[in-house]
Design a protein around this motif. Sequence first.
Motif, PDB file in Angstrom:
ATOM      1  N   ARG A  46       9.625  25.872  43.055  1.00  7.86           N
ATOM      2  CA  ARG A  46      10.713  24.908  43.278  1.00  7.86           C
ATOM      3  C   ARG A  46      10.178  23.635  43.918  1.00  7.86           C
ATOM      4  NH1 ARG A  46      16.552  25.624  46.017  1.00  7.86           N
ATOM      5  NH2 ARG A  46      16.797  23.470  46.731  1.00  7.86           N
ATOM      6  N   LEU A  47      10.532  22.506  43.339  1.00  9.79           N
ATOM      7  CA  LEU A  47      10.183  21.196  43.870  1.00  9.79           C
ATOM      8  C   LEU A  47      11.481  20.490  44.224  1.00  9.79           C
ATOM      9  CD1 LEU A  47       8.134  18.907  44.422  1.00  9.79           C
ATOM     10  CD2 LEU A  47       8.477  18.195  42.040  1.00  9.79           C
ATOM     11  N   ASP A  48      11.662  20.200  45.502  1.00  9.01           N
ATOM     12  CA  ASP A  48      12.847  19.481  45.947  1.00  9.01           C
ATOM     13  C   ASP A  48      12.568  17.990  45.908  1.00  9.01           C
ATOM     14  OD1 ASP A  48      14.187  21.870  46.459  1.00  9.01           O
ATOM     15  OD2 ASP A  48      13.550  21.912  48.554  1.00  9.01           O
ATOM     16  N   VAL A  49      13.504  17.246  45.368  1.00  9.03           N
ATOM     17  CA  VAL A  49      13.387  15.797  45.303  1.00  9.03           C
ATOM     18  C   VAL A  49      14.612  15.172  45.943  1.00  9.03           C
ATOM     19  CG1 VAL A  49      11.963  15.841  43.211  1.00  9.03           C
ATOM     20  CG2 VAL A  49      14.430  15.629  43.010  1.00  9.03           C
ATOM     21  N   ALA A  50      14.477  13.910  46.333  1.00  6.54           N
ATOM     22  CA  ALA A  50      15.593  13.180  46.944  1.00  6.54           C
ATOM     23  C   ALA A  50      15.633  11.774  46.365  1.00  6.54           C
ATOM     24  CB  ALA A  50      15.411  13.116  48.459  1.00  6.54           C
ATOM     25  N   PRO A  51      16.827  11.230  46.222  1.00  9.03           N
ATOM     26  CA  PRO A  51      16.960   9.852  45.740  1.00  9.03           C
ATOM     27  C   PRO A  51      16.279   8.879  46.705  1.00  9.03           C
ATOM     28  CG  PRO A  51      19.075  10.964  45.739  1.00  9.03           C
ATOM     29  CD  PRO A  51      18.124  11.848  46.468  1.00  9.03           C
ATOM     30  N   ASP A  52      15.725   7.806  46.163  1.00 13.08           N
ATOM     31  CA  ASP A  52      15.046   6.804  46.978  1.00 13.08           C
ATOM     32  C   ASP A  52      15.981   5.833  47.674  1.00 13.08           C
ATOM     33  OD1 ASP A  52      12.373   7.338  47.087  1.00 13.08           O
ATOM     34  OD2 ASP A  52      11.844   6.146  45.350  1.00 13.08           O
ATOM     35  N   SER A  53      17.214   5.722  47.214  1.00 14.17           N
ATOM     36  CA  SER A  53      18.110   4.744  47.824  1.00 14.17           C
ATOM     37  C   SER A  53      19.436   5.397  48.209  1.00 14.17           C
ATOM     38  CB  SER A  53      18.374   3.587  46.860  1.00 14.17           C
ATOM     39  OG  SER A  53      19.285   3.987  45.859  1.00 14.17           O
ATOM     40  N   PRO A  54      20.121   4.828  49.184  1.00 16.56           N
ATOM     41  CA  PRO A  54      21.432   5.362  49.567  1.00 16.56           C
ATOM     42  C   PRO A  54      22.437   5.349  48.409  1.00 16.56           C
ATOM     43  CG  PRO A  54      20.639   3.845  51.242  1.00 16.56           C
ATOM     44  CD  PRO A  54      19.699   3.741  50.069  1.00 16.56           C
ATOM     45  N   VAL A  55      22.346   4.352  47.555  1.00 16.30           N
ATOM     46  CA  VAL A  55      23.271   4.275  46.414  1.00 16.30           C
ATOM     47  C   VAL A  55      23.038   5.449  45.467  1.00 16.30           C
ATOM     48  CG1 VAL A  55      23.903   2.928  44.382  1.00 16.30           C
ATOM     49  CG2 VAL A  55      23.524   1.778  46.562  1.00 16.30           C
ATOM     50  N   LEU A  56      21.761   5.727  45.148  1.00 10.35           N
ATOM     51  CA  LEU A  56      21.456   6.859  44.275  1.00 10.35           C
ATOM     52  C   LEU A  56      21.844   8.176  44.933  1.00 10.35           C
ATOM     53  CD1 LEU A  56      17.988   5.746  42.888  1.00 10.35           C
ATOM     54  CD2 LEU A  56      20.144   5.857  41.640  1.00 10.35           C
ATOM     55  N   ARG A  57      21.635   8.286  46.236  1.00 15.82           N
ATOM     56  CA  ARG A  57      22.015   9.502  46.956  1.00 15.82           C
ATOM     57  C   ARG A  57      23.519   9.713  46.856  1.00 15.82           C
ATOM     58  NH1 ARG A  57      19.942   8.330  51.595  1.00 15.82           N
ATOM     59  NH2 ARG A  57      17.969   9.291  51.058  1.00 15.82           N
ATOM     60  N   HIS A  58      24.291   8.661  47.042  1.00 12.37           N
ATOM     61  CA  HIS A  58      25.751   8.764  46.960  1.00 12.37           C
ATOM     62  C   HIS A  58      26.183   9.166  45.553  1.00 12.37           C
ATOM     63  CE1 HIS A  58      29.903   8.069  47.975  1.00 12.37           C
ATOM     64  NE2 HIS A  58      30.022   7.244  46.962  1.00 12.37           N
ATOM     65  N   GLU A  59      25.578   8.569  44.532  1.00 15.19           N
ATOM     66  CA  GLU A  59      25.911   8.925  43.150  1.00 15.19           C
ATOM     67  C   GLU A  59      25.600  10.391  42.874  1.00 15.19           C
ATOM     68  OE1 GLU A  59      23.892   6.212  40.568  1.00 15.19           O
ATOM     69  OE2 GLU A  59      25.105   4.516  41.202  1.00 15.19           O
ATOM     70  N   ALA A  60      24.454  10.871  43.372  1.00 13.52           N
ATOM     71  CA  ALA A  60      24.077  12.273  43.182  1.00 13.52           C
ATOM     72  C   ALA A  60      25.064  13.205  43.875  1.00 13.52           C
ATOM     73  CB  ALA A  60      22.670  12.522  43.690  1.00 13.52           C
ATOM     74  N   GLU A  61      25.507  12.826  45.074  1.00 15.88           N
ATOM     75  CA  GLU A  61      26.487  13.637  45.793  1.00 15.88           C
ATOM     76  C   GLU A  61      27.815  13.688  45.039  1.00 15.88           C
ATOM     77  OE1 GLU A  61      26.472  11.690  49.579  1.00 15.88           O
ATOM     78  OE2 GLU A  61      24.685  12.788  50.253  1.00 15.88           O
TER      79      GLU A  61
END
Length: 72
Positions: A46-61
């Motif tokens: 398993r490879l965990d990744v995270a969005p690079d920007s707050p906007v992308l993080r919000h869209e993913a959520e």
Amino acid sequence: MMSERGMVAPAADGSIFAQFDDILAAAAPELAGQVRAMAYDADTGRLDVAPDSPVLRHEAELERDEAGRSCQ
């Protein structure tokens, strides 16, 4: 995602993080430059990744929440 595309993950000796941009470009080019590797579990692959920007993080959520509602 990698196995679905006929790829094999590199050894987990830290090289997966060093090669992350190349791996991502080959496995999911639409995400290149938008996410970063956070953690890798060699036992499960398993490879965990995270969005690079707050906007992308919000869209993913939002997408995660929507997917959760549709599964209920």
